[in-house]
Structures are given as C-alpha cells and as structure tokens.
Design a protein around this motif. Structure first.
Motif, PDB file in Angstrom:
ATOM      1  N   ASN A 162      12.750   9.805 -12.834  1.00  0.00           N
ATOM      2  CA  ASN A 162      11.424   9.495 -13.263  1.00  0.00           C
ATOM      3  C   ASN A 162      10.448  10.572 -12.403  1.00  0.00           C
ATOM      4  O   ASN A 162       9.380  10.851 -13.026  1.00  0.00           O
ATOM      5  CB  ASN A 162      10.999   8.257 -12.765  1.00  0.00           C
ATOM      6  CG  ASN A 162      11.534   7.088 -13.796  1.00  0.00           C
ATOM      7  OD1 ASN A 162      11.516   7.406 -15.082  1.00  0.00           O
ATOM      8  ND2 ASN A 162      11.845   5.879 -13.287  1.00  0.00           N
ATOM      9  N   PHE A 204      17.361   7.764   2.716  1.00  0.00           N
ATOM     10  CA  PHE A 204      18.093   6.456   2.672  1.00  0.00           C
ATOM     11  C   PHE A 204      19.558   6.451   2.391  1.00  0.00           C
ATOM     12  O   PHE A 204      20.383   5.479   2.576  1.00  0.00           O
ATOM     13  CB  PHE A 204      17.271   5.827   1.365  1.00  0.00           C
ATOM     14  CG  PHE A 204      15.974   5.422   1.736  1.00  0.00           C
ATOM     15  CD1 PHE A 204      15.913   3.763   2.037  1.00  0.00           C
ATOM     16  CD2 PHE A 204      14.860   5.856   1.890  1.00  0.00           C
ATOM     17  CE1 PHE A 204      14.513   3.282   2.398  1.00  0.00           C
ATOM     18  CE2 PHE A 204      13.512   5.682   2.205  1.00  0.00           C
ATOM     19  CZ  PHE A 204      13.703   4.133   2.769  1.00  0.00           C
ATOM     20  N   LEU A 279      11.790   8.456   8.351  1.00  0.00           N
ATOM     21  CA  LEU A 279      11.994   7.303   7.467  1.00  0.00           C
ATOM     22  C   LEU A 279      10.918   6.517   7.144  1.00  0.00           C
ATOM     23  O   LEU A 279      10.543   6.185   6.141  1.00  0.00           O
ATOM     24  CB  LEU A 279      12.894   5.950   8.242  1.00  0.00           C
ATOM     25  CG  LEU A 279      14.499   6.135   7.889  1.00  0.00           C
ATOM     26  CD1 LEU A 279      15.082   5.122   8.644  1.00  0.00           C
ATOM     27  CD2 LEU A 279      14.628   5.779   6.367  1.00  0.00           C
ATOM     28  N   GLN A 280       9.941   6.218   8.328  1.00  0.00           N
ATOM     29  CA  GLN A 280       8.574   5.647   8.190  1.00  0.00           C
ATOM     30  C   GLN A 280       7.826   6.420   7.283  1.00  0.00           C
ATOM     31  O   GLN A 280       6.874   5.866   6.523  1.00  0.00           O
ATOM     32  CB  GLN A 280       8.287   5.657   9.673  1.00  0.00           C
ATOM     33  CG  GLN A 280       7.456   4.633   9.881  1.00  0.00           C
ATOM     34  CD  GLN A 280       6.521   4.817  11.010  1.00  0.00           C
ATOM     35  OE1 GLN A 280       6.912   5.484  11.785  1.00  0.00           O
ATOM     36  NE2 GLN A 280       5.238   4.548  10.928  1.00  0.00           N
ATOM     37  N   PHE A 283       8.690   6.160   3.835  1.00  0.00           N
ATOM     38  CA  PHE A 283       9.200   4.703   3.418  1.00  0.00           C
ATOM     39  C   PHE A 283       8.130   4.255   1.975  1.00  0.00           C
ATOM     40  O   PHE A 283       8.967   3.730   1.157  1.00  0.00           O
ATOM     41  CB  PHE A 283       8.774   3.836   4.691  1.00  0.00           C
ATOM     42  CG  PHE A 283       9.315   2.164   4.307  1.00  0.00           C
ATOM     43  CD1 PHE A 283      10.716   2.054   4.339  1.00  0.00           C
ATOM     44  CD2 PHE A 283       8.437   1.260   4.234  1.00  0.00           C
ATOM     45  CE1 PHE A 283      11.046   0.763   4.008  1.00  0.00           C
ATOM     46  CE2 PHE A 283       8.784  -0.057   4.100  1.00  0.00           C
ATOM     47  CZ  PHE A 283      10.341  -0.438   3.926  1.00  0.00           C
ATOM     48  N   MET A 287       9.219   3.576  -1.861  1.00  0.00           N
ATOM     49  CA  MET A 287       9.074   2.303  -2.618  1.00  0.00           C
ATOM     50  C   MET A 287       8.418   2.529  -4.154  1.00  0.00           C
ATOM     51  O   MET A 287       8.409   1.955  -5.061  1.00  0.00           O
ATOM     52  CB  MET A 287       8.188   1.191  -1.773  1.00  0.00           C
ATOM     53  CG  MET A 287       9.329   0.726  -0.806  1.00  0.00           C
ATOM     54  SD  MET A 287       8.437  -0.615  -0.176  1.00  0.00           S
ATOM     55  CE  MET A 287       6.889  -0.171   0.625  1.00  0.00           C
ATOM     56  N   GLY A 290      10.242   4.976  -7.894  1.00  0.00           N
ATOM     57  CA  GLY A 290      10.526   4.662  -9.068  1.00  0.00           C
ATOM     58  C   GLY A 290       9.700   4.155 -10.141  1.00  0.00           C
ATOM     59  O   GLY A 290       9.834   4.222 -11.107  1.00  0.00           O
ATOM     60  N   VAL A 292       7.025   4.104 -12.974  1.00  0.00           N
ATOM     61  CA  VAL A 292       6.664   4.809 -13.996  1.00  0.00           C
ATOM     62  C   VAL A 292       5.176   5.111 -14.200  1.00  0.00           C
ATOM     63  O   VAL A 292       4.368   4.012 -14.121  1.00  0.00           O
ATOM     64  CB  VAL A 292       7.279   4.266 -15.499  1.00  0.00           C
ATOM     65  CG1 VAL A 292       7.111   5.109 -16.512  1.00  0.00           C
ATOM     66  CG2 VAL A 292       8.812   3.968 -15.221  1.00  0.00           C
TER      67      VAL A 292
END
Lengths: 294, 310
Positions: A162, A204, A279-280, A283, A287, A290, A292
């Motif tokens: 995507n 991740f 990571l932060q 983060f 989320m 993905g 669209v």
C-alpha cells in the motif's frame, strides 16, 4: 479568546494529573521492582525488604550471570535470529511488495498473487501440521526453524504494498524510459524513498523476533539451542515460586534465586529499551501505514 | 474471459513481466512450504494420524471421517475450555477498551505537552515486552511467599493470596495484566482520534456557552465513537483468541478449570499428549469459527468505520 479557568476546572485538572501519574506509576512499578530486586542482596530479597529501591546494593546477581555460559549462548542465538530473521523478512517483503505494487497493466497476474498472500493471513494449518512440516523439511532443531516459517508476513507485505502504491508512478515510468530495469528501480529509487516505512516494518520485525519464545520451545530439541526468551521461560518456571505450594516453596529455599532471575529478566529487556526511542518514533507511522488513501 | 485475447501475447508478456515473477519466487516457495503445505496437513483432523510416520502419514493414515469432532464435542474439558476462552476474551475486550479510553480522555484534557508525551511513552513500554518477561515479573510480584503485592496486603493484616494458583483470582489476573500490556497501544489510537477532532467545534461550543461536560458529551464522545466501534468490532473477530502467550506463561494445572483456553488445550493435546489428529481437529474447529468471525467483523468495520486493511 481565553476563558477564565473556574475553580471546578482547576480541581478537575489537578485530579486529572494525579490519576494519570498514578496510572504511569502503576504500569511501571513491576518493572522498577524487578530492577531493584536484581541489584539487591539475596537476603534482602528473601526477607521481602525490596520495593522500588535496591536494598544492600550488590552486583552479585549480575556477577553470577556473567559466569553462566548458557545465558550468553541463548543471548547470542537471539541476536542471530534477530539479524537473520529481519534481513530475510525485510528483503522478502520489499521484493514481494514491489512486484505486487505494479499497476495491473504492467503485471497482469498481480491480483492472483495478492490473493495467495492474503489467504495466508486468514487461514493457517495450525500448530501440529506446521510442526510435522518443519520436521519433514529437515530444519527441526536448527536456527532456520526460528527464521524461515514466519519469514513471509503477508501483513507486512500488504503494508509495504500500500505504501509503494502511494508513491508517484511517474518515478518508475521515467526510470523505465531511461532504460533502468525493475531491479534497479526497486533498489535505487523505491527503497531509498521508503526508508521510514521500511524502518517501521524492520523495527517491528526485530521486536517480534526478540520476543518470540514458543517456536524455540517446540522446534528446538536441545535446550542449548534455545533463544533467550525460551531459555528465560525455563529459568522462570524452574523457580516458579508462585506456582508451588506455600510449604514447598519455603522448604526449597528457592528465594535466593529471585535476584538472579530478576537480573536475567532485566537484561532481556535492555535490547527493547535500546530500540524503544526508535520504536516510539515510528509507532504512529506503523499504525497508519496500512491505511489506504484513495 | 479476457484470457483468450491475451493468449497471443503470453510470450511477450513474460518477456516484460518476468522480473516480477523472480521477485515473488522466494516468498512463494516459503509460503508453499510453511503456509500452504500445513493447510493441506489439516486433513489429519479426519485421519488417525500416527506421529512417528512423519509427513508420509498424510497419505498412509486411516481415514476416520468426523470421529474426532464427535469425540471432542462429547468432551467435558472441551466445553470448559470453550467457555473459558469466551469469558476471558470478552472481559479482555471490554477492559481493554474502557481503561485506555478513559486514560485517553483524561490525557486529552492536559495541555502540558511534556507531561502528555511522557505519559504516553511510559505507559506503552509493557506493550513491547514478551509474555515470558511480563509473566516472569508477575510470577514474582504476585508470589504468595514474599511477592510484593502480598507483602502490601499483609501490611493491612490480610492473609497471602495465591493469585496465580487460585481459580477465583486467575481470571482477574489475566484480564488486568492484559490491560497492563495492551493499554498503551489502544490509548495512542484513541488519542490520535481525539486530536483529529476539529478544534473549531470546541471554539464554537464555548461561544455558545457550553461547559466542559457538555463539550465532552456532544463533541468529544461522538468524535471518538467510530474508533471505539472499530476497536470493538475488530476485537470481536478475535474472540476465540484469549491470548495463548499470556495464559501459557501464567497458568498451571490447579487453575485449568478457569484459565485453560482453546489454544493451550490444542497445545497440550498435540505437543504433550501427542494426539496429533485430535489437536488438529480442535484447531480446525477454532479456525473455522474464527474465519467467520473475522470476515464478519471486517465487514462490519468497513460498514461502520469505513476501515479497510487492503
């Protein structure tokens, strides 16, 4: 315009800060307690004198671990699986996502392949059939059993796909006209401009590999080949004070082990804390990656 | 359909499109072996599979039809496990939404950026730790002999509670510790939705004389509702996943009656009792129900929250 803060609002805000601060303390307390235990003397731990600060500060637990070859071997295996697993996963994700991000007119069978990936997201053979297959292909009891079965994550492929589709196709098109092939376009154009998304997926994957323990437990027959988390599970369960009855636990005097277990748990957390700032940062990207945007 | 027209140019098509096939090949091989072959292996749920025969057992084992399923449905253990799974999963979904929602609403009221950022950062640390680690910590903290929680309770004159070894306390422990781990994640999702609410609505409300409570009821809550619905609906698709990693690291035979879930049951049947076929049959039962639930929940998510994963 600014309204005057009323008294009730002030009280509410004070309560708000206090509740949130309590929530933070509550969620961190167990971690801090374990850290304090690991730096306390065995006697202080056994006597129950440790809460959030170490008591009789000592490095005994860490010194003891330094002498434990199994711990370092397990740590090394975990590092190896993270390195191998992430490198393989990321390469496969980029390759698959690039191919399937092409417009249908360029890659006619594209949507059939997308389905091949999507199906693996919803259906799985389950624990036992996969176990039988892993034994049959001869990777049982080797590091490959920890790396290969989960190497293709359809979820990550869909995320990257995507993202690639969101890039202006003109970039690819003009490169094609200039005579570049798809491998060059992927490596020199698409991958460099997708670094933040790749970093997200990579991070991740790193955390996933570092945290995995169940595969180590069922696919490794030698305990000497256990990754750190699996090894740690064994350590924790062999001292399992909470799962024993009261009399048994005190009779066995296993409590002196507590500081050593705490220290090992803490060392296993360190790598996560090291990548935590990164990571932060990624983060939220992770989320929303993905979603669209059509 | 259109295949006919294109058949002429297949050679040309391959000449242009072969790089994509090369790129997909490694992934396709791995998926064939580690995803599709095990899917075919599900046939063992309808066979009397002999573990010692390895993969050849798929072809040589005796077919028993639905016998394993009849056996499972007659099993008292199976009904217990199914009930436990549903109860634990539902409790986790509810608590796992309410707690982060309240925290997100509270955090949203705070204007101090540093405090806000710090709270988020610290609350979601446990999300990135494995259940082996968190389980190890909980086992120590909840220990009836010297665990800090029991020492605190002792200070109030209470008898030590054997939290992980008592059927009455194990479920609350599972639910609360799940909130502990997952809270930060949902909180960040909700907070993102809250920041997405159009601020001019609040300005307009203030001009109209609406108080904080009215703003909360009429702007904030409706604004965040789609996210809450989405998280709930997606959670419902996972209702048969009560959390293998967590339960496996915290349960013990004493609490099986209240804490044993489908996934741990499948594990013990297969890996401990070596009843490969029965274990796979239970797993298949779960997969089929889960598939229906997941497709339904994604359908609902699309309908109510316009959510799509692909």
């Amino acid at each position: 315009m600014k309204l005057k803060t009323s008294l009730s609002r002030k009280i509410f805000l004070a309560a708000d800060y206090i509740i949130l601060a309590l929530a933070v303390c509550l969620s961190l307390f167990p971690l801090i307690h374990i850290l304090a235990l690991s730096f306390s003397s065995a006697a202080a731990a056994a006597a129950g004198r440790v809460s959030i600060f170490p008591v009789d500060v000592t490095l005994d637990a860490y010194k003891y671990i330094l002498g434990k070859a199994e711990f370092f071997r397990a740590f090394g295996i975990s590092l190896l699986r993270v390195a191998l697993g992430t490198a393989i996963s990321l390469s496969l994700t980029i390759l698959s996502a690039y191919a399937m991000s092409q417009p249908d007119r360029n890659f006619h069978a594209r949507k059939y392949f997308v389905w091949v990936f999507l199906i693996t997201m919803v259906f799985s053979g389950g624990m036992i059939p996969l176990f039988v297959v892993i034994k049959a292909v001869g990777i049982y009891n080797s590091i490959w059993a920890l790396v290969l079965p989960g190497a293709v994550s359809a979820f990550n492929v869909v995320l990257m796909l995507n993202f690639f589709r969101g890039l202006p196709y003109a970039l690819t098109e003009s490169a094609l006209i200039d005579g570049a092939n798809h491998f060059q376009i992927m490596a020199r154009i698409v991958v460099p401009i997708s670094k933040p998304s790749l970093a997200t997926v990579g991070l991740f994957t790193i955390v996933m590999h570092w945290n995995s323990w169940f595969d180590g437990m069922i696919y490794m027959s030698d305990t000497s080949k256990y990754p750190l988390q699996t090894y740690l599970r064994n350590v924790i369960n062999s001292v399992d004070v909470a799962k024993m009855d009261l009399t048994m636990a005190s009779a066995m005097n296993t409590l002196s082990q507590r500081t050593v277990t705490a220290a090992q748990i803490f060392i296993a957390i360190i790598p996560i804390l090291l990548v935590y700032p990164a990571l932060q940062k990624y983060f939220i990207t992770g989320m929303t990656l993905g979603s669209v945007k059509e | 359909m259109r295949e006919k027209k294109k058949k002429m140019s297949v050679k040309m098509m391959m000449k242009r499109e072969w790089p994509f096939y090369v790129m997909l090949l490694p992934s396709l091989i791995l998926m064939a072996v580690f995803a599709y072959l095990p899917m075919a292996g599900i046939v063992m749920a309808f066979q009397d599979f002999v573990p010692s025969g390895g993969i050849r057992g798929f072809f040589t084992s005796r077919w028993v039809g639905l016998d394993h399923f009849k056996y499972i449905f007659g099993l008292a253990d199976f009904r217990t496990v199914l009930g436990n799974t549903l109860i634990i999963a539902v409790a986790k979904i509810i608590a796992g939404i309410l707690v982060p929602l309240v925290l997100a609403l509270l955090l949203n009221e705070i204007r101090n950026v540093v405090f806000k950022k710090l709270t988020q950062t610290l609350v979601y640390i446990p999300y990135f730790l494995s259940w082996v680690i968190l389980g190890g910590i909980l086992i120590d903290v909840l220990s009836p002999t010297g665990g800090i929680l029991n020492r605190a309770l002792g200070a109030f004159g209470m008898e030590p509670v054997y939290f992980l070894g008592n059927p009455d306390t194990i479920r609350p422990v599972l639910v609360i510790s799940d909130v502990w781990k997952g809270c930060g994640y949902n909180m960040v999702i909700f907070l993102a939705a809250l920041t997405g609410i159009d601020q001019s609505q609040y300005e307009a409300a203030k001009v109209d004389g609406a108080g904080y409570i009215q703003q909360m009821l009429h702007i904030t809550l409706p604004g965040i509702l789609p996210q809450v619905v989405l998280v709930t609906v997606l959670g419902l698709g996972n209702i048969l996943n009560a959390g293998f990693d967590q339960v496996f690291n915290l349960y013990s035979p004493i609490v099986y009656e209240k804490a044993d879930i489908i996934d741990t049951f499948v594990y013990r049947l297969g890996m401990v009792n070596l009843q490969y076929s029965i274990s796979t049959a239970v797993g298949l039962f779960k997969s089929v129900i889960s598939f229906v639930l997941i497709t339904t929940s994604f359908g609902l998510a699309k309908k109510f929250a316009n959510y799509r994963i692909f």
